[in-house]
Design a protein around this motif. Structure first.
Motif, mmCIF file in Angstrom:
data_model
loop_
_atom_site.group_PDB
_atom_site.id
_atom_site.type_symbol
_atom_site.label_atom_id
_atom_site.label_comp_id
_atom_site.label_asym_id
_atom_site.label_seq_id
_atom_site.Cartn_x
_atom_site.Cartn_y
_atom_site.Cartn_z
ATOM 1 N N SER A 227 -35.475 53.572 38.173
ATOM 2 C CA SER A 227 -35.176 54.669 37.329
ATOM 3 C C SER A 227 -36.394 54.970 36.702
ATOM 4 N N GLY A 228 -36.906 56.386 36.686
ATOM 5 C CA GLY A 228 -38.281 56.477 36.175
ATOM 6 C C GLY A 228 -39.041 57.450 37.094
ATOM 7 N N THR A 229 -40.460 57.592 36.868
ATOM 8 C CA THR A 229 -41.139 58.558 37.646
ATOM 9 C C THR A 229 -41.412 58.261 38.854
ATOM 10 N N ALA A 230 -41.982 59.180 39.620
ATOM 11 C CA ALA A 230 -42.209 58.953 41.033
ATOM 12 C C ALA A 230 -43.344 58.235 41.312
ATOM 13 N N ALA A 231 -44.268 57.871 40.430
ATOM 14 C CA ALA A 231 -45.379 56.845 40.544
ATOM 15 C C ALA A 231 -44.717 55.458 40.203
ATOM 16 N N ALA A 232 -43.560 55.324 39.337
ATOM 17 C CA ALA A 232 -43.045 53.977 39.188
ATOM 18 C C ALA A 232 -42.291 53.741 40.448
ATOM 19 N N ALA A 233 -41.476 54.792 41.045
ATOM 20 C CA ALA A 233 -40.861 54.466 42.168
ATOM 21 C C ALA A 233 -41.794 53.997 43.170
ATOM 22 N N LYS A 234 -43.009 54.633 43.427
ATOM 23 C CA LYS A 234 -44.039 54.071 44.610
ATOM 24 C C LYS A 234 -44.444 52.765 44.173
ATOM 25 N N ALA A 235 -44.692 52.363 42.989
ATOM 26 C CA ALA A 235 -45.309 51.124 42.809
ATOM 27 C C ALA A 235 -44.229 50.021 42.914
ATOM 28 N N GLY B 48 -50.571 41.890 33.777
ATOM 29 C CA GLY B 48 -48.921 42.040 34.224
ATOM 30 C C GLY B 48 -48.794 42.878 35.423
ATOM 31 N N ASP B 49 -47.497 43.314 35.685
ATOM 32 C CA ASP B 49 -47.295 44.185 36.997
ATOM 33 C C ASP B 49 -47.450 45.475 36.697
ATOM 34 N N MET B 50 -47.828 46.252 37.532
ATOM 35 C CA MET B 50 -48.092 47.731 37.401
ATOM 36 C C MET B 50 -46.752 48.387 37.104
ATOM 37 N N ALA B 51 -45.660 48.055 37.758
ATOM 38 C CA ALA B 51 -44.381 48.787 37.935
ATOM 39 C C ALA B 51 -43.880 48.378 36.245
ATOM 40 N N SER B 52 -44.045 47.082 35.771
ATOM 41 C CA SER B 52 -43.374 46.972 34.488
ATOM 42 C C SER B 52 -44.072 47.684 33.345
ATOM 43 N N SER B 53 -45.466 48.114 33.521
ATOM 44 C CA SER B 53 -46.228 48.674 32.611
ATOM 45 C C SER B 53 -45.762 50.121 32.424
ATOM 46 N N SER B 54 -45.142 50.738 33.299
ATOM 47 C CA SER B 54 -44.773 52.267 33.062
ATOM 48 C C SER B 54 -43.496 52.452 32.516
ATOM 49 N N GLY B 55 -42.709 51.273 32.284
ATOM 50 C CA GLY B 55 -41.470 51.175 31.415
ATOM 51 C C GLY B 55 -40.221 51.830 32.181
ATOM 52 N N SER B 56 -40.543 51.571 33.560
ATOM 53 C CA SER B 56 -39.083 51.738 34.478
ATOM 54 C C SER B 56 -38.295 50.226 34.607
ATOM 55 N N ASN B 57 -37.178 50.587 34.810
ATOM 56 C CA ASN B 57 -36.244 49.306 35.153
ATOM 57 C C ASN B 57 -36.207 49.145 36.622
ATOM 58 N N ILE B 58 -36.501 47.846 37.018
ATOM 59 C CA ILE B 58 -36.563 47.431 38.456
ATOM 60 C C ILE B 58 -35.672 46.497 38.865
ATOM 61 N N VAL B 59 -34.746 46.708 39.693
ATOM 62 C CA VAL B 59 -33.782 45.600 40.097
ATOM 63 C C VAL B 59 -33.826 45.541 41.528
ATOM 64 N N ALA B 60 -34.030 44.296 41.780
ATOM 65 C CA ALA B 60 -34.122 44.124 43.242
ATOM 66 C C ALA B 60 -33.276 42.797 43.748
ATOM 67 N N VAL B 61 -32.360 42.993 44.613
ATOM 68 C CA VAL B 61 -31.374 42.155 45.156
ATOM 69 C C VAL B 61 -31.682 41.836 46.648
ATOM 70 N N ASN B 62 -32.061 40.527 46.734
ATOM 71 C CA ASN B 62 -32.432 40.195 48.161
ATOM 72 C C ASN B 62 -31.252 39.488 49.020
ATOM 73 N N HIS B 63 -31.079 40.131 50.020
ATOM 74 C CA HIS B 63 -30.200 39.475 51.155
ATOM 75 C C HIS B 63 -30.890 39.110 52.056
ATOM 76 N N LYS B 64 -30.295 38.250 53.318
ATOM 77 C CA LYS B 64 -31.061 37.909 54.217
ATOM 78 C C LYS B 64 -31.597 38.866 55.035
ATOM 79 N N ASP B 65 -31.175 40.086 55.338
ATOM 80 C CA ASP B 65 -31.543 40.994 56.206
ATOM 81 C C ASP B 65 -32.339 42.244 55.493
ATOM 82 N N SER B 66 -31.769 42.325 54.211
ATOM 83 C CA SER B 66 -32.047 43.672 53.617
ATOM 84 C C SER B 66 -32.593 43.471 52.065
ATOM 85 N N VAL B 67 -32.917 44.652 51.591
ATOM 86 C CA VAL B 67 -33.513 44.443 50.044
ATOM 87 C C VAL B 67 -33.076 45.834 49.574
ATOM 88 N N SER B 68 -32.378 45.432 48.645
ATOM 89 C CA SER B 68 -31.637 46.839 47.946
ATOM 90 C C SER B 68 -32.863 46.953 46.590
#
Length: 126
Positions: free
Chosen positions: A106-114, A82-102
């Motif tokens: 939520s979670g620890t600093a390691a999860a944010a880096k991953a 599986g993915d590294m970020a999903s194993s740490s229990g953090s919630n990741i929401v990615a919204v793709n736009h044409k020129d940007s990614v938001s």
């Protein structure tokens, strides 16, 4: 018969490269019958060969590192299960736009880096 004579093995690298390229040119001319072409036909033939070889080298330089990274990421996915970020229990929401990614993390600093690395790799693939 320059190609059949035995030459010393301790030639400098540029001379060995030149001999190897001349040998390959000779092999191509004999294999494909280029030696029977007129000078204009030879020029056209070698121009097409050089163009195709150049395009191949440029494509390898531009796309091969990205392709190797993509394959390595897929292999890591199958090895780790599986993915590294999903194993740490953090919630990741990615919204793709044409020129940007938001990204909302939520979670620890390691999860944010991953998560950041994951989003950057997704953005590179797009």
């Amino acid at each position: 018969m320059e190609y059949m004579t035995r030459q010393p093995e301790n030639l400098p690298a540029p001379q060995r490269l030149g001999r190897w390229l001349r040998l390959k040119q000779y092999q191509i001319e004999v294999t494909f019958g280029v030696y029977m072409f007129t000078p204009v036909e030879k020029f056209v033939f070698w121009s097409v060969v050089f163009l195709l070889f150049g395009l191949f080298v440029i494509a390898c330089i531009l796309y091969l590192p990205q392709h190797i990274l993509f394959i390595a990421n897929r292999a890591w996915f199958y090895v780790s299960g599986g993915d590294m970020a999903s194993s740490s229990g953090s919630n990741i929401v990615a919204v793709n736009h044409k020129d940007s990614v938001s990204l909302s993390v939520s979670g620890t600093a390691a999860a944010a880096k991953a998560a950041k690395e994951t989003i950057e790799s997704i953005a590179r693939e797009l």
